[in-house]
Design an enzyme around this catalytic site. Structure first.
Site, PDB file in Angstrom:
ATOM      1  N   ASP A   1     -17.132   7.715  -1.405  1.00  0.00           N
ATOM      2  CA  ASP A   1     -15.742   7.606  -0.874  1.00  0.00           C
ATOM      3  C   ASP A   1     -15.294   9.523  -0.388  1.00  0.00           C
ATOM      4  OD1 ASP A   1     -13.260   6.741   0.564  1.00  0.00           O
ATOM      5  OD2 ASP A   1     -12.545   7.152  -1.849  1.00  0.00           O
TER       6      ASP A   1
ATOM      7  N   GLN B   1     -10.315  -3.770  -3.303  1.00  0.00           N
ATOM      8  CA  GLN B   1     -11.489  -2.838  -2.454  1.00  0.00           C
ATOM      9  C   GLN B   1     -12.817  -3.255  -3.429  1.00  0.00           C
ATOM     10  OE1 GLN B   1     -12.353  -0.758   0.344  1.00  0.00           O
ATOM     11  NE2 GLN B   1     -14.365  -1.115   0.112  1.00  0.00           N
TER      12      GLN B   1
ATOM     13  N   HIS C   1      -7.354   0.738  -6.438  1.00  0.00           N
ATOM     14  CA  HIS C   1      -7.341  -0.135  -4.866  1.00  0.00           C
ATOM     15  C   HIS C   1      -8.521  -1.078  -5.422  1.00  0.00           C
ATOM     16  CE1 HIS C   1      -7.705  -0.719  -1.260  1.00  0.00           C
ATOM     17  NE2 HIS C   1      -8.944   0.292  -0.416  1.00  0.00           N
TER      18      HIS C   1
ATOM     19  N   CYS D   1     -15.932   2.375   1.206  1.00  0.00           N
ATOM     20  CA  CYS D   1     -15.093   1.883   1.245  1.00  0.00           C
ATOM     21  C   CYS D   1     -14.483   2.093   3.043  1.00  0.00           C
ATOM     22  CB  CYS D   1     -13.610   2.130   0.652  1.00  0.00           C
ATOM     23  SG  CYS D   1     -13.752   3.992   0.388  1.00  0.00           S
TER      24      CYS D   1
ATOM     25  N   ARG E   1     -13.692  -7.372   2.703  1.00  0.00           N
ATOM     26  CA  ARG E   1     -12.767  -6.822   2.815  1.00  0.00           C
ATOM     27  C   ARG E   1     -11.645  -8.141   2.871  1.00  0.00           C
ATOM     28  NH1 ARG E   1     -10.241  -2.192   1.916  1.00  0.00           N
ATOM     29  NH2 ARG E   1      -8.758  -3.319   1.273  1.00  0.00           N
TER      30      ARG E   1
ATOM     31  N   ARG F   1       0.960  -1.390   0.244  1.00  0.00           N
ATOM     32  CA  ARG F   1      -0.013  -0.111  -0.115  1.00  0.00           C
ATOM     33  C   ARG F   1       0.772   0.971   0.034  1.00  0.00           C
ATOM     34  NH1 ARG F   1      -5.338   2.228   3.405  1.00  0.00           N
ATOM     35  NH2 ARG F   1      -5.795   0.426   2.426  1.00  0.00           N
TER      36      ARG F   1
HETATM   37  N1   CP Z   1     -11.252   0.867   2.888  1.00  0.00           N
HETATM   38  C1   CP Z   1      -9.298   0.472   2.481  1.00  0.00           C
HETATM   39  O1   CP Z   1      -8.963   0.388   2.312  1.00  0.00           O
HETATM   40  O2   CP Z   1      -9.871   0.767   4.914  1.00  0.00           O
HETATM   41  P1   CP Z   1      -7.938   0.997   5.469  1.00  0.00           P
HETATM   42  O3   CP Z   1      -7.807   1.917   4.937  1.00  0.00           O
HETATM   43  O4   CP Z   1      -8.340   0.971   6.287  1.00  0.00           O
HETATM   44  O5   CP Z   1      -8.114   0.182   4.829  1.00  0.00           O
HETATM   45  N1  NVA Z   2      -9.956   6.923  -1.382  1.00  0.00           N
HETATM   46  C1  NVA Z   2      -9.677   6.717  -0.510  1.00  0.00           C
HETATM   47  C2  NVA Z   2      -9.198   5.568  -0.224  1.00  0.00           C
HETATM   48  C3  NVA Z   2      -9.334   4.789   1.298  1.00  0.00           C
HETATM   49  C4  NVA Z   2     -10.220   3.819   1.873  1.00  0.00           C
HETATM   50  C5  NVA Z   2      -8.215   6.844   0.479  1.00  0.00           C
HETATM   51  O1  NVA Z   2      -7.041   7.094  -0.330  1.00  0.00           O
HETATM   52  O2  NVA Z   2      -7.332   7.687   1.085  1.00  0.00           O
END
Ligand code: CP
Ligand code: NVA
Length: 311
Positions: free
Chosen positions: A229, A137, A134, A268, A296, A107
């Protein structure tokens, strides 16, 4: 269907509708095993490297519990503690991790980093979120829509808010691959990239339709899911004030949910109540966000089982 063994999941663009279907079926199976207390121990003797440049609750917890509860050894490697990004290149880190681990999760910021990890490590690499995509997700999103409404093909879905972020991009790809009718509703300045829209329109494995509009009043009445989101994604914190002003008309509230009476609400998470949706919506009876968060884990487990050849 091409084998999923040793494949990396960097974006769902690389996966065919049949492969996504296979992963969803496997996810439903592993969820039912999990809820009935079955833990077959399929990851015994395996190790997972979990690299995080950005924060996470769900993604980290999903990878770590899915792998650990079946006998695998997940190792959390935060960018604050490792050499990557400070003294070492992505290539060198990838080569070393590939010698020690069976599978890698990443990530972070750049899509190029996860691509390089896949190229140089020689083991499957799973994208746990970049600025651009993502994909795990989106698999959980599809699974949740399927649980809520039964079938994906021909189903109408709506994403409203920041139309060019990672979650929106991956959801569009997932919807296009699975033959859904997906509407992105966002301000003109936050539209999805034309290049991605064109690709989804032209590819023969994308049978769904994607429409983009800047009008928050026009919600398809047959929508089965309304998704939003955060207005400010990780790494864009300086844009908070500007986004709040720009996106206010795109807030999902009770009135908006009334325009599509049978739609479930999806997000999400993490969520900011009072910004992208009201508390009434996310905490209301049409919200499926907790199922979505749980899913997830099951979808991530199915990706790891498939790419390690353990399914
Ligand atoms: N939805 C999601 O990716 O959550 P986190 O940022 O908590 O991993
Ligand atoms: N769009 C958001 C998603 C978090 C799971 C971000 O990148 O922060």
């Amino acid at each position: 269907m091409k084998s999923l063994l040793n494949r990396s999941l960097l974006t769902l663009l690389d996966f065919s509708p049949e492969e996504i279907r296979y992963l969803l079926d496997l996810s439903h199976q592993v969820k039912s095993e999990y809820t009935t207390g079955v833990r077959p121990g399929r990851f015994r003797g395996r190790s997972l490297a979990m690299l995080f440049e950005k924060r996470s609750t769900r993604t980290r917890a999903a990878f770590e519990t899915a792998f650990g509860e079946e006998g695998g050894h997940p190792v959390f490697l935060s960018s604050a503690d490792i050499q990557l990004g400070a003294k070492e290149t992505v290539e060198d880190t990838a080569r070393v991790l590939g010698r020690m681990f069976d599978i890698i999760e990443f990530r972070g910021f750049h899509q190029q980093t996860v691509e390089s990890l896949a190229r140089w490590s020689g083991v499957p690499v799973i994208n746990g979120l970049t600025d651009r995509y993502h994909p795990t997700q989106a698999l959980a999103d599809l699974m949740t829509i399927e649980e809520a409404v039964g079938t994906l093909r021909g189903a109408a879905s709506v994403y409203i808010g920041d139309g060019r972020n990672n979650v929106s991009n991956s959801l569009m790809i997932a919807a296009a691959k699975m033959g859904m009718n997906h509407a992105v509703i966002c301000p003109a300045s936050l539209r999805p990239e034309d290049e991605l829209l064109r690709e989804l329109q032209e590819r023969s494995d994308c049978t769904g339709t994607i429409t983009v509009s800047d009008d928050p009043q026009v919600i398809p009445t047959d929508a089965v899911a309304i998704y939003t989101d955060v207005w400010v994604s990780m790494g864009e914190e300086e844009k908070a004030a500007e986004r709040k002003k720009l996106l206010q008309p795109y807030q999902v509230n009770t009135e908006m949910m009334h325009r599509a009476d049978s739609a479930v609400f999806l997000h999400c998470l993490p969520a900011v109540r009072g910004n992208e949706m009201t508390a009434e919506v996310i905490d209301g009876e049409r919200s499926r966000v907790w199922d979505q968060a749980e899913n997830r884990k099951h979808t991530i487990k199915s990706v790891m089982l498939a790419t390690l050849g353990l399914a």
